[in-house]
Design an enzyme around this catalytic site. Structure first.
Site, short mmCIF file in Angstrom:
data_model
loop_
_atom_site.label_atom_id
_atom_site.label_comp_id
_atom_site.label_asym_id
_atom_site.label_seq_id
_atom_site.Cartn_x
_atom_site.Cartn_y
_atom_site.Cartn_z
N GLU A 154 10.38 7.98 -16.45
CA GLU A 154 9.03 8.48 -16.71
C GLU A 154 8.58 8.16 -18.14
O GLU A 154 7.40 7.88 -18.38
CB GLU A 154 8.98 9.98 -16.45
CG GLU A 154 9.11 10.32 -14.98
CD GLU A 154 9.26 11.81 -14.71
OE1 GLU A 154 9.20 12.20 -13.53
OE2 GLU A 154 9.46 12.59 -15.66
N HIS A 208 0.83 -1.22 0.00
CA HIS A 208 0.00 0.00 0.00
C HIS A 208 0.86 1.26 0.00
O HIS A 208 0.43 2.31 0.48
CB HIS A 208 -0.95 0.03 1.21
CG HIS A 208 -1.78 -1.20 1.36
ND1 HIS A 208 -2.91 -1.44 0.61
CD2 HIS A 208 -1.61 -2.30 2.15
CE1 HIS A 208 -3.43 -2.61 0.96
NE2 HIS A 208 -2.66 -3.16 1.87
N LYS A 216 16.90 20.98 -10.05
CA LYS A 216 16.17 19.76 -10.42
C LYS A 216 17.03 18.77 -11.20
O LYS A 216 17.85 19.14 -12.02
CB LYS A 216 14.94 20.12 -11.28
CG LYS A 216 13.88 20.93 -10.56
CD LYS A 216 13.18 20.12 -9.48
CE LYS A 216 12.34 18.98 -10.05
NZ LYS A 216 11.28 19.45 -10.95
N SER A 243 15.72 21.06 -15.19
CA SER A 243 14.57 21.94 -15.38
C SER A 243 15.01 23.20 -16.11
O SER A 243 16.11 23.72 -15.88
CB SER A 243 13.96 22.30 -14.03
OG SER A 243 13.07 23.39 -14.14
#
Length: 459
Positions: free
Chosen positions: A290, A156, A283, A277
Site C-alpha cells: 500500500e 475489467h 488482521k 491492526s
C-alpha cells in the site's frame, strides 16, 4: 558566507537569508561539488591561472574536506552558509588560506550548480539501474519456481482466461525492462558537462571544456552556455522515468494486494512486509504494498512541480530553479526504496497453488476454447461465440464448471460437439494452445525465462 556582496551596502534581512538558503537540502551535493571543483582547478592550472603547486594545494584541501565530512555529512548543516557551493569555498579558504579564493576564477554558480546536479543524477541512475535489474531477477526466479501454477487472468477485474503465475511475473519483467531502457537513454543526454559555461555566455579564460568534461567522466561538453546553465531537461526526464516505473510498481502492488485478499487468497505475504491492526487481532495488512502504491503519487507530484517551475521561465538561470532539487532528491530516494521493498516482498511470497487453480476452474475462463473448438468444426466465430455463451449460462444455472457439464448438455446447443470437447477445454489445453510469440503456452514461458536469465546473467 555568501559568494557575492561587493555590490551591496546593507546586509540581507535574516528572514530573507533563511528563505534564500538551499544548504538544508543541497548539502548532499558536497561530494559532487568537490569533484567538480578539483576538475576545475586542474583546468585553471592548464590555463596558467594556477601554478601546479597551487593546484596541488587546492586539490589536497578539497580532498581533506571530503574526508572530514565523509562519516557525518550532516555536520555541514551547522553552518550558516547560503548553499553547498559557498560552504565548500569558505571551508577551503579556512583550510588553505587566500589561495582558496582563486578557485572560483572563471566559474559561476550557474554552471557549478547544474554540473553538481548532473554528477549526482548520473550516480543515482547507476544505482537505480542496478536495483531495476535486481528486481527483474527476482521476478524471474519466482517465475521459474512457480512455473506450473495456474491463475485466472483478468480484464475489467473480472476473471477472463487462464494464465500462469510465471506469465504474470514475466509481464512485470517486460515493464521493468522498458524502465531500464528508458533510464539508459536518459543517461546519454544527462552525461554532458555544462562546466565552463560561466554565468550564461561561456568562460573568458582559455578552458578546454572537452578535456574538462572527460576528466569528470562526461561524454562531452555542452554546446551552448545559455542553454547549459538553464537546462533542467535531465531532471524532467529522470522524474518522468521515475513516474513511469512507480506506476508499474503501483500496479504490481495493486495486483498483489488483490491476490492477497481473503476474497482471492492466491498468495500470502510474509510477516516481514505486513503489519497488524491496533484493534482487530486477526488482521494482516499489506502495508508495504500500500505504501508503494501511495508513494507513486509523491513522485508524480515532483514531476509536475518541475514542469510548472520551468514553464515560461525566461533564459537563462533564475532563482526559481533552486526548486529543482528537493522534489528530485526525495523522488529518487522513494524510487530506490520502493524497488528494494518490492524485492523483499517477492523473496518472501507464498503461492497458494490450489486456491489459484480452483479460481481458474470456477471462472469459466475456458469458454473461449469452446468457441474455438466449434470454429474448427466449421462454424463462424460469431455463431460459436453465441453457443459458448449459452453454455456458460447453463453451467452457471447448474452451478457447475464447463468441464463438468454432461456431453448430452453440450449437444443440446450444438451437435458438432463430441467427446473430444473435454480435452480441449482443460486449463492445460487452454494454456498450451497460446503458442504465438508472447503467449502463455508453457513452452513460450519457459523460453522467455531462459532468455531473461541469459540477459540478466542469472545462473
Amino acid at each position: 558566507m555568501v559568494l557575492w556582496g561587493g555590490r551591496f551596502i546593507n546586509e540581507s534581512h535574516k528572514l530573507f537569508k533563511k528563505f534564500n538558503t538551499s544548504l538544508s537540502f543541497d548539502y548532499i551535493l558536497v561530494k559532487e561539488d568537490i569533484i567538480a571543483s578539483i576538475a576545475w582547478s586542474k583546468a585553471l592550472m592548464k590555463s596558467n591561472i594556477l601554478t601546479a603547486e597551487e593546484q596541488i594545494k587546492i586539490e589536497s584541501g578539497l580532498l581533506s574536506l571530503l574526508t572530514e565530512i565523509k562519516d557525518n555529512i550532516k555536520n555541514i548543516l551547522t553552518s550558516d552558509c547560503e548553499d553547498i557551493h559557498s560552504w565548500v569555498e569558505l571551508n577551503l579558504i579556512n583550510k588553505i588560506g587566500q589561495l582558496g579564493k582563486k578557485l572560483h576564477t572563471g566559474r559561476s554558480r550557474n554552471d557549478q550548480i547544474t554540473t553538481d546536479l548532473r554528477l549526482w543524477c548520473r550516480n543515482e541512475v547507476h544505482i537505480i539501474l542496478s536495483n531495476l535489474v535486481n528486481l527483474q531477477k527476482h521476478f524471474i526466479l519466482i517465475a521459474e519456481a512457480n512455473y506450473n501454477v495456474i491463475i485466472p487472468g483478468y480484464t475489467h477485474l473480472q476473471r477472463a482466461q487462464p494464465i500462469t503465475f510465471s506469465y504474470w511475473c514475466l509481464a512485470y519483467v517486460e515493464m521493468l525492462r522498458r524502465d531500464e531502457s528508458r533510464l539508459k537513454d536518459v543517461l546519454k543526454r544527462l552525461n554532458i558537462s555544462p562546466l565552463g559555461s560561466g554565468a550564461l555566455s561561456g568562460a573568458a579564460w582559455k578552458i578546454d571544456r572537452e578535456e574538462l568534461a572527460a576528466s569528470m567522466g562526461f561524454n562531452s561538453a555542452s554546446n551552448n552556455a545559455l542553454d547549459s546553465v538553464s537546462d533542467r531537461d535531465y531532471v524532467i526526464e529522470l522524474l518522468s522515468c521515475a513516474s513511469i516505473c512507480m506506476m508499474h510498481l503501483s500496479r504490481f502492488s495493486e495486483d498483489l494486494i488483490f491476490f492477497n485478499s481473503g476474497e482471492a487468497n492466491f498468495i500470502e505475504l510474509s510477516d516481514l512486509v505486513t503489519s497488524g491492526s491496533s484493534l482487530m487481532p486477526q488482521k494482516k495488512n499489506p502495508d508495504a504494498l500500500e505504501l508503494i502504491r501511495g508513494k507513486c503519487g509523491r513522485v508524480y507530484g515532483s514531476l509536475n512541480s518541475i514542469l510548472v517551475v520551468l514553464k515560461a521561465l525566461p533564459l537563462s538561470y533564475n532563482k526559481d530553479m533552486q526548486e529543482d532539487k528537493e522534489g528530485l532528491f526525495n523522488s529518487i530516494k522513494t524510487w530506490n526504496d520502493c524497488l528494494c521493498i518490492a524485492v523483499l516482498i517477492l523473496k518472501n511470497i507464498k503461492i497458494n497453488t490450489e486456491c489459484c487453480r480452483q479460481a481458474a476452474e470456477e471462472s469459466y475462463s475456458n469458454a473461449t476454447e469452446i468457441a474455438d473448438y466449434l470454429v474448427k468444426k466449421g462454424l463462424t466465430f460469431r455463431e460459436a461465440h453465441n453457443i459458448s455463451g449459452q453454455l456458460v449460462l447453463r453451467a452457471i444455472s447448474e452451478k457447475k464448471s464447463l468441464n463438468n457439464l454432461q456431453l448430452s448438455v453440450f449437444k443440446i446447443y450444438s451437435n458438432l460437439i463430441e467427446d473430444d470437447i473435454y480435452k480441449n477445454i482443460t486449463l492445460e489445453s487452454c494454456l498450451e494452445k497460446r503458442l504465438s510469440k508472447g503467449g502463455v503456452a508453457p513452452c513460450q514461458v519457459h523460453q522467455e525465462i531462459i532468455d531473461a536469465k541469459k540477459r540478466l546473467n542469472i545462473n
